[in-house]
Design an enzyme around this catalytic site. Structure first.
Site, mmCIF file in Angstrom:
data_model
loop_
_atom_site.group_PDB
_atom_site.id
_atom_site.type_symbol
_atom_site.label_atom_id
_atom_site.label_comp_id
_atom_site.label_asym_id
_atom_site.label_seq_id
_atom_site.Cartn_x
_atom_site.Cartn_y
_atom_site.Cartn_z
ATOM 1 N N ASP A 38 0.826 -1.210 0.000
ATOM 2 C CA ASP A 38 0.000 0.000 0.000
ATOM 3 C C ASP A 38 0.863 1.265 0.000
ATOM 4 O O ASP A 38 2.066 1.218 0.272
ATOM 5 C CB ASP A 38 -0.889 0.024 1.250
ATOM 6 C CG ASP A 38 -2.050 -0.955 1.141
ATOM 7 O OD1 ASP A 38 -2.376 -1.359 0.023
ATOM 8 O OD2 ASP A 38 -2.608 -1.314 2.192
ATOM 9 N N LYS A 60 -3.525 3.376 -2.367
ATOM 10 C CA LYS A 60 -4.752 4.159 -2.505
ATOM 11 C C LYS A 60 -4.522 5.542 -1.911
ATOM 12 O O LYS A 60 -3.986 5.677 -0.814
ATOM 13 C CB LYS A 60 -5.907 3.477 -1.785
ATOM 14 C CG LYS A 60 -6.202 2.066 -2.303
ATOM 15 C CD LYS A 60 -7.203 1.361 -1.422
ATOM 16 C CE LYS A 60 -7.399 -0.080 -1.875
ATOM 17 N NZ LYS A 60 -8.292 -0.828 -0.980
ATOM 18 N N GLY A 92 -0.026 -0.392 9.229
ATOM 19 C CA GLY A 92 -0.736 -0.682 10.472
ATOM 20 C C GLY A 92 -0.981 -2.164 10.641
ATOM 21 O O GLY A 92 -0.082 -2.987 10.491
ATOM 22 N N ASP A 93 -2.230 -2.533 10.932
ATOM 23 C CA ASP A 93 -2.628 -3.929 11.106
ATOM 24 C C ASP A 93 -3.616 -4.282 9.997
ATOM 25 O O ASP A 93 -4.543 -3.512 9.715
ATOM 26 C CB ASP A 93 -3.284 -4.123 12.479
ATOM 27 C CG ASP A 93 -3.662 -5.568 12.733
ATOM 28 O OD1 ASP A 93 -2.949 -6.227 13.502
ATOM 29 O OD2 ASP A 93 -4.665 -6.037 12.158
ATOM 30 N N THR A 121 -0.934 -1.201 15.391
ATOM 31 C CA THR A 121 -1.949 -0.325 14.807
ATOM 32 C C THR A 121 -1.447 1.109 14.711
ATOM 33 O O THR A 121 -0.827 1.634 15.630
ATOM 34 C CB THR A 121 -3.244 -0.353 15.628
ATOM 35 O OG1 THR A 121 -2.950 0.048 16.959
ATOM 36 C CG2 THR A 121 -3.842 -1.739 15.645
ATOM 37 N N MET A 174 -8.633 7.549 9.026
ATOM 38 C CA MET A 174 -9.018 8.075 7.707
ATOM 39 C C MET A 174 -10.102 9.148 7.836
ATOM 40 O O MET A 174 -11.080 9.150 7.079
ATOM 41 C CB MET A 174 -9.501 6.928 6.802
ATOM 42 C CG MET A 174 -8.447 5.872 6.575
ATOM 43 S SD MET A 174 -9.074 4.370 5.784
ATOM 44 C CE MET A 174 -9.988 3.607 7.140
ATOM 45 N N GLY A 203 2.477 9.871 11.658
ATOM 46 C CA GLY A 203 2.973 9.378 12.934
ATOM 47 C C GLY A 203 4.177 8.464 12.811
ATOM 48 O O GLY A 203 4.255 7.641 11.899
#
Length: 498
Positions: A38, A60, A92-93, A121, A174, A203
């Site tokens: 991603d 995306k 993340g997860d 996460t 998001m 982050g």
């Protein structure tokens, strides 16, 4: 087509910092034939995948899907049907708003073996780097994960009344594009307008930014802040602790740009440490070390090893090439029995230890003069071999001048590589970006690979006298660390203005 089916592994890459991918996730990534990743997977993490792996970007961007989800599902299936070991790498997860469950449906329907490796996460880790604990005995005893980007695009489906009454920490994923609706939804549900809020952008990265506000002021503050995706939005009393506990952004190196020239595929300890301090490292793989085919000097040295009283290793990179030739000749470290071993620098000593060799001689400081003095103190009568890189002219010439009976042996050849980053190298130099050199070879590699003729604007922070002297040779603005080690070099970089 390969009749044997492959497998699919969903791996959570964590929030961006490559140190936050799990040990198991890294282990599986290194075995991948195909990596489907991603947009939020960092470049540093992608570089951990095998060189031979096929990388497929299905990233995306907000309001635009590069590849529709059904197509991503088909890619995973088709590559696995080819017998490939497929890694689906997600920020993340994979099971926390990562659509991992959707991606497994087609895989399971076709009896493809799969595994899921959870990741840290993004919301929790981003807040942790901003100094905001998602739970606190005095302020929040529950966490609530909410997507700000619903399947039908309607945040009205969120039960704001239920969220208002939780008295815990609400984490919106998001939610940048729907921030107004999210905040107004909570206010209209009756949540206290003075409730602390926070937004953490990028982050765990060098470009992380944190906004601390209140529910009443969040919308206008975010507009002024120019909040951008990716960001996590948090609502709850714990957000007020951000100013007090912020640690990552308080580092003297946070968001500071540093150019680090190094050899391709080398264990770049300096880059890793700088990134841990929050610096933006501009990796310049300026050279590639290559084996010298039919290296007659090295073959002769190994063949006649007991004609030599001392072997001097000029750098850690020279060590593996020597031992490779030693093993090729049917010998091992026992062949060095009775021979004095000299190592130039701590990293060279550490590399020798990997082969069971403790260096007999190492200079008290990282300088050629100290190395020569250490050698001469032994009053060795007999042949010595210097194993060095082809561009270590200063080391070679100085040692031959100060020490008698030294045979030169090139350990490897160097191929110089062009600068490949977001901006041209000259732009970083003109911005006053510091360049950190860990060796004389790195300085030479930088000069040979850089598309520059004048190096007077280069702010060169150098480890040791030899590296400093090499930088001065090219008229760089050279600065030397107090000690010839990585930590001292980092301390000197902290002092530099940019």
């Amino acid at each position: 087509m390969n009749n044997k089916k492959g497998r699919v592994t969903l791996i959570g890459a964590g929030p961006g910092d490559k140190g936050l991918i799990t040990v198991k996730g890294l282990e599986y990534l290194k075995q991948a034939d195909v990596v489907v990743y991603d947009r939020l997977v960092s470049r540093d993490i992608l570089l951990l995948s095998p060189e031979s792996a096929e990388l497929i970007n299905v990233g995306k961007v907000m309001n635009h899907h590069n590849i529709p989800q059904p197509e991503i599902n088909k890619i995973l299936l088709n590559k696995a049907m080819e017998g490939k070991n497929v890694v689906r790498l997600k920020g993340g997860d994979p099971f926390v708003f990562g659509r991992g469950g959707e991606e497994l449906e087609l895989v399971t329907e076709n009896n493809i073996e799969f595994e899921v490796i959870p990741g840290i996460t993004s919301a929790v880790s981003a807040l942790a780097y901003a100094g905001i604990p998602v739970t606190h005995r005095d302020f929040a005893s529950s966490i609530h994960f909410v997507t700000g980007h619903a399947k039908d695009g309607l945040v009205e489906n969120i039960d704001f009344n239920a969220l208002k009454d939780t008295k815990g920490t609400i984490l919106f994923y998001m939610g940048v594009s729907t921030l107004n609706q999210l905040i107004n939804g909570l206010l209209e549900a009756g949540m206290d307008k003075n409730t602390p809020c926070a937004a953490v952008e990028n982050g765990t990265r060098f470009n992380m930014r944190t906004l601390i506000s209140t529910l009443d002021n969040m919308i206008k503050d975010a507009e002024k802040f120019q909040l951008k995706s990716p960001a996590v939005i948090a609502v709850g009393k714990v957000c007020a602790l951000g100013d007090k506990f912020a640690w990552f952004s308080k580092s003297k190196l946070f968001s500071k740009k540093v150019i680090v020239p190094h050899a391709l595929n080398s264990n770049n300890i300096l880059s890793e440490k700088l990134k841990n301090y929050g610096a933006e490292v501009i990796d310049f793989a300026c050279m590639q070390l290559k084996e010298i085919e039919d290296n007659k000097n090295m073959v002769d040295l190994v063949k006649n090893i007991h004609d030599y009283k001392m072997i001097i290793f000029a750098s850690k990179n020279s060590v593996p090439y020597f031992f490779k030739e030693l093993i090729r000749a049917g010998k091992d470290s026992r062949a060095l029995n009775g021979i004095i071993i000299a190592a130039f620098g701590k990293t060279c000593m550490q590399e020798l230890k990997k082969y069971g060799i403790n260096a007999d001689v190492s200079p008290f400081e990282y300088s050629i003069e100290s190395l020569a003095l250490s050698i001469n103190k032994l009053n060795i009568n007999g042949k010595k071999a210097l194993i060095y890189a082809e561009n270590d002219e200063i080391l070679r010439d100085t040692l031959k001048e100060k020490c008698s009976d030294i045979k030169e042996v090139s350990a490897y050849k160097i191929e110089y590589l062009p600068f490949d980053y977001i901006l041209p190298l000259k732009e970083y130099i003109n911005q006053g970006v510091v360049t950190a050199f860990t060796s004389s070879a790195a300085v030479n590699g930088f000069v040979q690979a850089a598309d520059m003729e004048d190096f007077r604007n280069v702010k060169a922070v150098c480890i040791g006298q030899m590296t400093y002297d090499t930088a001065k040779k090219y008229n760089m603005q050279a600065y030397m660390s107090e000690r010839a080690d990585i930590e001292s070099l980092i301390e000197k970089i902290k002092e530099m203005e940019q």
